[in-house]
Design an enzyme around this catalytic site. Sequence first.
Site, mmCIF file in Angstrom:
data_model
loop_
_atom_site.group_PDB
_atom_site.id
_atom_site.type_symbol
_atom_site.label_atom_id
_atom_site.label_comp_id
_atom_site.label_asym_id
_atom_site.label_seq_id
_atom_site.Cartn_x
_atom_site.Cartn_y
_atom_site.Cartn_z
ATOM 1 N N GLU A 169 -16.674 -31.266 31.182
ATOM 2 C CA GLU A 169 -17.920 -31.101 31.960
ATOM 3 C C GLU A 169 -17.638 -31.117 33.464
ATOM 4 O OE1 GLU A 169 -19.758 -34.367 29.677
ATOM 5 O OE2 GLU A 169 -21.479 -33.042 29.431
ATOM 6 N N ALA A 199 -15.457 -39.361 29.118
ATOM 7 C CA ALA A 199 -16.052 -40.612 29.596
ATOM 8 C C ALA A 199 -15.333 -41.761 28.893
ATOM 9 C CB ALA A 199 -17.542 -40.630 29.277
ATOM 10 N N GLY A 253 -16.515 -35.517 29.115
ATOM 11 C CA GLY A 253 -16.843 -35.533 30.540
ATOM 12 C C GLY A 253 -15.793 -34.836 31.389
ATOM 13 N N GLU A 288 -18.004 -34.936 21.723
ATOM 14 C CA GLU A 288 -18.986 -36.029 21.685
ATOM 15 C C GLU A 288 -19.607 -36.248 20.312
ATOM 16 O OE1 GLU A 288 -18.747 -33.796 24.103
ATOM 17 O OE2 GLU A 288 -18.959 -34.773 26.050
#
Length: 260
Positions: free
Chosen positions: A114, A66, A111, A134
């Site tokens: 993911e 992200a 992300g 993260e």
Amino acid sequence: MSDQYVLFEKREGIGYVTVNRPDKLNALNDRVMRELREVFTRIADDDEVKVVILTGAGEKAFIAGADIQELSVQTPVEGKARSQYGQDVLNLIERLGKPVIAAINGYALGGGCELAMACTLRIASENAKLGQPEVKLGIIPGYGGTQRLPRLVGKGRAMELILTGEMISAEEAHRIGLVNHVTSQEELMPTAEKIARQIMANAPLAVRFAMEAVHHGMEMPQDEAMPYEATLFGLCCTTEDMREGMRAFLEKRTARFQGK
Ligand code: COA
């Protein structure tokens, strides 16, 4: 160079989706996520697309996570909304009804990892690095990583990856089952396309129902998943493709499936 952050083209039944923000290692900012949702919503209704290949632009990254710039200024309420929006986009991809192959051509972090896990299959090039970093930023995976990673590689391995935040090589990702295949950089797309074509040679409805049986069945107790599988099996028996598939076998010829 297109100013779109998510590129889409289709050739011979395959839809190619490319996250196109290479100067930021294809980091998922809000605009990328919006464009991903738009593209996959379109693909869901596009009968010409049978299988999707998702990759990142440039040589270095699939997706490096992200967008930390955006994350750095979010309020708690915005953080929750961003996490839910991302989860929705990844759920859309996971439940598309068509196989999505992640062609992981470099960093797949946060992300990015993911997103790859929401795909149906994952193929990585030798230079790829995967991880959930993260916790190094004071957050946890928020696009489904705490749920999909243990389902893919087991609880213990998922815990280690999520709690250390360390990256692993493509080889190690392959060893633990996070990716299905590792190839050279040159062979990444041809390998993804070969698997896409193998899937496309099969009965489209059977492919869809098989994905549903695995995906939803895994979330049910086995005693409920079995009748669910049997129902989908029965549904296959209503299709013209089942009759064609069996007839073609008996007549020793290649089946011509129509998705009916
Ligand atoms: N969000 C926003 N920008 C990112 C980013 C991210 N997740 N990952 C990389 N970038 C940007 C960098 O800020 C840099 O931008 P700049 O050129 O304007 O300074 C550019 O992409 C290139 O990245 P850089 O860090 O210079 O490349 P590198 O080869 O030295 O390192 C990584 C590559 C992947 C190891 C490093 O970029 C990194 O650690 N990224 C963050 C990974 C992460 O924590 N992701 C999870 C987020 S929740």
